[in-house]
Scaffold this motif. Structure first.
Motif, PDB file in Angstrom:
ATOM      1  N   ILE A   1       0.838  -1.209   0.000  1.00 42.73           N
ATOM      2  CA  ILE A   1       0.000   0.000   0.000  1.00 42.73           C
ATOM      3  C   ILE A   1       0.869   1.253   0.000  1.00 42.73           C
ATOM      4  CG2 ILE A   1      -1.615   1.339   1.428  1.00 42.73           C
ATOM      5  CD1 ILE A   1      -2.916  -1.429   2.160  1.00 42.73           C
ATOM      6  N   ARG A   2       1.938   1.248   0.776  1.00 44.45           N
ATOM      7  CA  ARG A   2       2.810   2.425   0.859  1.00 44.45           C
ATOM      8  C   ARG A   2       3.531   2.716  -0.458  1.00 44.45           C
ATOM      9  NH1 ARG A   2       3.770   0.242   6.171  1.00 44.45           N
ATOM     10  NH2 ARG A   2       2.669   1.562   7.640  1.00 44.45           N
ATOM     11  N   LYS A   3       3.742   1.695  -1.274  1.00 42.04           N
ATOM     12  CA  LYS A   3       4.448   1.884  -2.546  1.00 42.04           C
ATOM     13  C   LYS A   3       3.525   2.345  -3.672  1.00 42.04           C
ATOM     14  CE  LYS A   3       7.817  -1.744  -1.687  1.00 42.04           C
ATOM     15  NZ  LYS A   3       8.044  -3.168  -1.934  1.00 42.04           N
ATOM     16  N   GLY A   4       2.216   2.186  -3.485  1.00 38.94           N
ATOM     17  CA  GLY A   4       1.280   2.500  -4.558  1.00 38.94           C
ATOM     18  C   GLY A   4       0.314   3.599  -4.195  1.00 38.94           C
ATOM     19  N   LYS A   5      -0.717   3.703  -5.002  1.00 39.32           N
ATOM     20  CA  LYS A   5      -1.787   4.673  -4.745  1.00 39.32           C
ATOM     21  C   LYS A   5      -3.084   3.880  -4.625  1.00 39.32           C
ATOM     22  CE  LYS A   5       0.036   8.936  -6.404  1.00 39.32           C
ATOM     23  NZ  LYS A   5       0.598   9.386  -5.185  1.00 39.32           N
TER      24      LYS A   5
ATOM     25  N   LYS B   1      -6.263   1.916  11.101  1.00 37.54           N
ATOM     26  CA  LYS B   1      -5.886   3.304  11.398  1.00 37.54           C
ATOM     27  C   LYS B   1      -4.607   3.675  10.645  1.00 37.54           C
ATOM     28  CE  LYS B   1      -4.933   6.438  15.223  1.00 37.54           C
ATOM     29  NZ  LYS B   1      -4.788   6.551  16.667  1.00 37.54           N
ATOM     30  N   GLU B   2      -3.632   2.780  10.682  1.00 37.57           N
ATOM     31  CA  GLU B   2      -2.368   3.022   9.986  1.00 37.57           C
ATOM     32  C   GLU B   2      -2.597   3.156   8.474  1.00 37.57           C
ATOM     33  OE1 GLU B   2       1.658   0.459   9.414  1.00 37.57           O
ATOM     34  OE2 GLU B   2       0.685   0.291  11.369  1.00 37.57           O
TER      35      GLU B   2
ATOM     36  N   GLY C   1      -4.275   6.336   2.934  1.00 35.37           N
ATOM     37  CA  GLY C   1      -5.282   6.553   1.894  1.00 35.37           C
ATOM     38  C   GLY C   1      -6.306   5.445   1.722  1.00 35.37           C
ATOM     39  N   ILE C   2      -6.242   4.384   2.521  1.00 37.64           N
ATOM     40  CA  ILE C   2      -7.234   3.302   2.422  1.00 37.64           C
ATOM     41  C   ILE C   2      -8.484   3.720   3.201  1.00 37.64           C
ATOM     42  CG2 ILE C   2      -7.768   0.877   2.929  1.00 37.64           C
ATOM     43  CD1 ILE C   2      -5.685   1.098   0.760  1.00 37.64           C
ATOM     44  N   THR C   3      -9.492   4.157   2.453  1.00 38.65           N
ATOM     45  CA  THR C   3     -10.729   4.620   3.084  1.00 38.65           C
ATOM     46  C   THR C   3     -11.916   3.715   2.775  1.00 38.65           C
ATOM     47  OG1 THR C   3     -11.179   6.050   1.196  1.00 38.65           O
ATOM     48  CG2 THR C   3      -9.996   7.036   3.068  1.00 38.65           C
TER      49      THR C   3
ATOM     50  N   ASN D   1     -13.309   1.573  22.562  1.00 37.64           N
ATOM     51  CA  ASN D   1     -12.318   2.440  21.918  1.00 37.64           C
ATOM     52  C   ASN D   1     -12.983   3.623  21.227  1.00 37.64           C
ATOM     53  OD1 ASN D   1      -9.693   0.695  22.125  1.00 37.64           O
ATOM     54  ND2 ASN D   1     -11.321  -0.700  21.505  1.00 37.64           N
ATOM     55  N   PRO D   2     -13.555   4.540  22.009  1.00 34.53           N
ATOM     56  CA  PRO D   2     -14.161   5.725  21.382  1.00 34.53           C
ATOM     57  C   PRO D   2     -13.070   6.558  20.700  1.00 34.53           C
ATOM     58  CG  PRO D   2     -14.027   5.991  23.766  1.00 34.53           C
ATOM     59  CD  PRO D   2     -13.593   4.585  23.458  1.00 34.53           C
ATOM     60  N   GLY D   3     -13.478   7.293  19.694  1.00 39.78           N
ATOM     61  CA  GLY D   3     -12.508   8.140  19.005  1.00 39.78           C
ATOM     62  C   GLY D   3     -11.717   7.404  17.950  1.00 39.78           C
ATOM     63  N   ASN D   4     -12.128   6.183  17.608  1.00 36.27           N
ATOM     64  CA  ASN D   4     -11.428   5.470  16.529  1.00 36.27           C
ATOM     65  C   ASN D   4     -11.843   6.050  15.179  1.00 36.27           C
ATOM     66  OD1 ASN D   4     -13.753   3.927  15.386  1.00 36.27           O
ATOM     67  ND2 ASN D   4     -13.848   3.192  17.489  1.00 36.27           N
ATOM     68  N   ILE D   5     -11.236   5.573  14.107  1.00 33.99           N
ATOM     69  CA  ILE D   5     -11.461   6.164  12.780  1.00 33.99           C
ATOM     70  C   ILE D   5     -12.572   5.484  11.983  1.00 33.99           C
ATOM     71  CG2 ILE D   5      -9.113   7.060  12.494  1.00 33.99           C
ATOM     72  CD1 ILE D   5      -9.308   4.249  10.505  1.00 33.99           C
ATOM     73  N   ILE D   6     -13.238   4.517  12.575  1.00 32.57           N
ATOM     74  CA  ILE D   6     -14.191   3.697  11.837  1.00 32.57           C
ATOM     75  C   ILE D   6     -15.274   4.533  11.143  1.00 32.57           C
ATOM     76  CG2 ILE D   6     -15.904   1.833  12.038  1.00 32.57           C
ATOM     77  CD1 ILE D   6     -12.838   1.030  12.227  1.00 32.57           C
ATOM     78  N   ASP D   7     -15.739   5.592  11.776  1.00 38.61           N
ATOM     79  CA  ASP D   7     -16.770   6.427  11.156  1.00 38.61           C
ATOM     80  C   ASP D   7     -16.267   7.147   9.908  1.00 38.61           C
ATOM     81  OD1 ASP D   7     -18.657   5.651  13.009  1.00 38.61           O
ATOM     82  OD2 ASP D   7     -18.330   7.379  14.311  1.00 38.61           O
ATOM     83  N   ASN D   8     -14.950   7.233   9.742  1.00 42.69           N
ATOM     84  CA  ASN D   8     -14.380   7.894   8.568  1.00 42.69           C
ATOM     85  C   ASN D   8     -14.238   6.941   7.383  1.00 42.69           C
ATOM     86  OD1 ASN D   8     -14.065  10.031  10.311  1.00 42.69           O
ATOM     87  ND2 ASN D   8     -11.889   9.701  10.611  1.00 42.69           N
ATOM     88  N   LEU D   9     -14.509   5.662   7.605  1.00 36.47           N
ATOM     89  CA  LEU D   9     -14.298   4.655   6.572  1.00 36.47           C
ATOM     90  C   LEU D   9     -15.611   4.254   5.903  1.00 36.47           C
ATOM     91  CD1 LEU D   9     -11.841   2.316   8.517  1.00 36.47           C
ATOM     92  CD2 LEU D   9     -11.273   4.150   6.911  1.00 36.47           C
ATOM     93  N   ASP D  10     -15.502   3.877   4.646  1.00 37.25           N
ATOM     94  CA  ASP D  10     -16.619   3.326   3.878  1.00 37.25           C
ATOM     95  C   ASP D  10     -16.474   1.800   3.969  1.00 37.25           C
ATOM     96  OD1 ASP D  10     -18.301   2.312   1.936  1.00 37.25           O
ATOM     97  OD2 ASP D  10     -17.504   3.537   0.305  1.00 37.25           O
ATOM     98  N   ILE D  11     -17.245   1.172   4.857  1.00 39.20           N
ATOM     99  CA  ILE D  11     -17.147  -0.268   5.084  1.00 39.20           C
ATOM    100  C   ILE D  11     -18.450  -0.936   4.663  1.00 39.20           C
ATOM    101  CG2 ILE D  11     -16.845  -2.096   6.813  1.00 39.20           C
ATOM    102  CD1 ILE D  11     -15.314  -0.037   8.529  1.00 39.20           C
TER     103      ILE D  11
END
Length: 138
Positions: free
Chosen positions: A49-53, A81-82, A87-89, A116-126
């Motif tokens: 992932i880090r090498k690509g887009k 999270k990492e 850019g993985i959304t 774990n409140p405050g995690n990034i899950i709400d920012n993701l399209d799952i």
């Protein structure tokens, strides 16, 4: 799989990439992956992932027959999270057909989010999908 290139394949997983669409697929090949091997596989995926887009990650778990809470917590809280920072959304998941597995995932997910409140899950399209084809197009 059409338009996807094999990035690597090991004892536990096969990883395919489509750099044009920015999609990476991890297909588990066995019914249980020990946590250290799980983490090692996902560290390899992180390097790709880090090498690509890439922006979309498809996780095909249909081969699993065992649910491992510590692996899910690490994947959910640390790895996602990492990779969000990389850019993985968009996340698509394909679960085993057994209903008990889906139930375990949902119970564990609820517990992880509560602890774990405050995690990034709400920012993701799952989304959960029934097939690889559906996961690719949605």
């Amino acid at each position: 799989m059409k338009n996807f290139d094999l990035s690597f394949e090991g004892r536990y997983a096969r990883v395919l990439v489509n750099e044009i669409s920015g999609t990476i697929v991890c297909e588990l090949l066995v019914d249980y992956v020990p946590i250290e091997d799980f983490k090692e596989t996902f560290h390899k995926i992180s390097a790709i992932i880090r090498k690509g887009k890439f922006h979309k990650f498809i996780f095909d778990k249909r081969a699993l027959r065992a649910f491992h809470q510590p692996s899910m917590e690490w994947y959910f809280l640390d790895w996602k999270k990492e990779m969000y920072a990389e850019g993985i959304t968009v996340h698509r998941k394909i679960l085993p057909p057994e209903k008990w597995f889906e139930k375990m995932v949902m119970i564990a997910k609820k517990e992880i989010l509560e602890k774990n409140p405050g995690n990034i899950i709400d920012n993701l399209d799952i989304k959960y999908c029934d097939s690889l084809e559906e996961a690719i197009v949605t």
